[in-house]
Enzyme design. Structure first.
Site, PDB file in Angstrom:
ATOM      1  N   ARG A 106      16.247 -80.992 -13.526  1.00 42.42           N
ATOM      2  CA  ARG A 106      14.760 -81.618 -13.334  1.00 42.42           C
ATOM      3  C   ARG A 106      13.747 -80.232 -12.377  1.00 42.42           C
ATOM      4  NH1 ARG A 106      14.641 -87.383 -10.978  1.00 42.42           N
ATOM      5  NH2 ARG A 106      16.222 -86.494  -9.797  1.00 42.42           N
ATOM      6  N   THR A 110       7.729 -81.790 -10.048  1.00 43.90           N
ATOM      7  CA  THR A 110       7.232 -82.978 -10.973  1.00 43.90           C
ATOM      8  C   THR A 110       8.321 -83.963 -11.414  1.00 43.90           C
ATOM      9  OG1 THR A 110       7.976 -81.921 -13.356  1.00 43.90           O
ATOM     10  CG2 THR A 110       5.775 -81.036 -12.465  1.00 43.90           C
ATOM     11  N   ASP A 202      29.559 -89.603  -8.810  1.00 46.24           N
ATOM     12  CA  ASP A 202      28.881 -88.247 -10.077  1.00 46.24           C
ATOM     13  C   ASP A 202      30.035 -86.969 -10.598  1.00 46.24           C
ATOM     14  OD1 ASP A 202      28.539 -85.390 -10.333  1.00 46.24           O
ATOM     15  OD2 ASP A 202      26.921 -85.697  -9.276  1.00 46.24           O
ATOM     16  N   ASP A 205      30.821 -83.598 -10.606  1.00 43.45           N
ATOM     17  CA  ASP A 205      31.989 -83.785  -9.517  1.00 43.45           C
ATOM     18  C   ASP A 205      33.250 -83.545  -9.747  1.00 43.45           C
ATOM     19  OD1 ASP A 205      30.302 -81.900  -8.987  1.00 43.45           O
ATOM     20  OD2 ASP A 205      29.286 -83.697  -7.254  1.00 43.45           O
TER      21      ASP A 205
HETATM   22  N1  URA Z   1      25.092 -89.103 -12.669  1.00 41.95           N
HETATM   23  C1  URA Z   1      26.301 -89.327 -12.800  1.00 41.95           C
HETATM   24  O1  URA Z   1      26.966 -89.036 -12.213  1.00 41.95           O
HETATM   25  N2  URA Z   1      26.227 -89.860 -11.886  1.00 41.95           N
HETATM   26  C2  URA Z   1      25.120 -91.885 -11.609  1.00 41.95           C
HETATM   27  O2  URA Z   1      26.245 -92.395 -11.274  1.00 41.95           O
HETATM   28  C3  URA Z   1      24.187 -91.554 -12.386  1.00 41.95           C
HETATM   29  C4  URA Z   1      23.900 -90.241 -13.218  1.00 41.95           C
END
Ligand code: URA
Length: 211
Positions: A106, A110, A202, A205
């Site tokens: 991203r 923008t 995430d 992760d």
């Molecule tokens: N990407 C992720 O890994 N977790 C989320 O909650 C949203 C996007």
């Protein structure tokens, strides 16, 4: 909910998803669970693959037996990096599927997704594509990835995720009303950082142990 959104709420998938959601689930278990769920998702997502019949001999008799009609294998396009978890599970069920990768980041100013990597089989026009990413959050990445895959003219496209937020579903179905969207669960909302709530954190992760 639009007809194009298909919720795969099988009890085994729901159970495994709950284990994935738990904050205390470690990397090894998380990887195993995402693989197992993806294998089950692949089973549902491929339910409409066409069948043809070929004449075979069993040890007992001859018969006309069903086989997949497609000469060209499916392509699974993984959105980097968390898509890898779904890709690995699907490849266990469909080991000769072809694989594509798309990398997007991203732009901090923008917020528009910018492509940094894209590779799909050269004959993708003759193949069906599954675009995979565990989380449909804002939908920005999924919308851009499917747009890019569409530009290569595959025979068909489906999008597969584990969790979808209502905001992402709205964005995706508005941008791509022609692309079926498969999800194992639809969660409540997005938080101010774009995470799905309650979600599972995430995925990149947790999958790669990078937190
Ligand atoms: N990407 C992720 O890994 N977790 C989320 O909650 C949203 C996007």
């Amino acid at each position: 909910m639009a007809d194009q959104v298909i919720l795969i709420d099988h009890p085994l998938i729901q159970h495994k998803l709950t284990l994935m959601r738990k904050a205390e689930t470690g990397t090894a278990a998380f990887r195993t669970l995402i693989k197992e769920i993806s294998l089950l998702l692949a089973y549902e997502v491929t339910r409409d693959l066409p069948i043809k019949y070929e004449s075979i001999k069993t040890p007992i008799a001859s018969m006309n037996a069903p086989v997949l009609a497609q000469d060209k294998k499916l392509v699974i396009v993984s959105i980097q990096r968390a898509g890898q978890g779904i890709l690995d599970g699907m490849l266990e069920l469909m080991p000769s599927a072809r694989v594509g990768h798309i990398g997007l980041y991203r732009d901090p100013k923008t917020l528009i997704p910018i492509e940094y990597y894209f590779k799909v089989p050269h004959d993708v026009e003759q193949r069906d594509v599954l675009v995979v990413d565990p989380m449909l959050a804002t939908g920005n990445t999924a919308v851009a990835a499917v747009e890019r895959v569409k530009s290569t003219n595959p025979m068909s496209i489906k999008f597969v995720c584990l969790l979808a937020a209502p905001e992402g579903i709205e964005h995706f179905t508005t941008a791509h009303p022609d692309v079926p969207l498969y999800a194992a669960a639809i969660d409540d909302h997005l938080d101010e950082h774009g995470y799905i709530v309650p979600g599972l954190g995430d995925v990149g992760d947790r999958l790669f142990g990078t937190k």
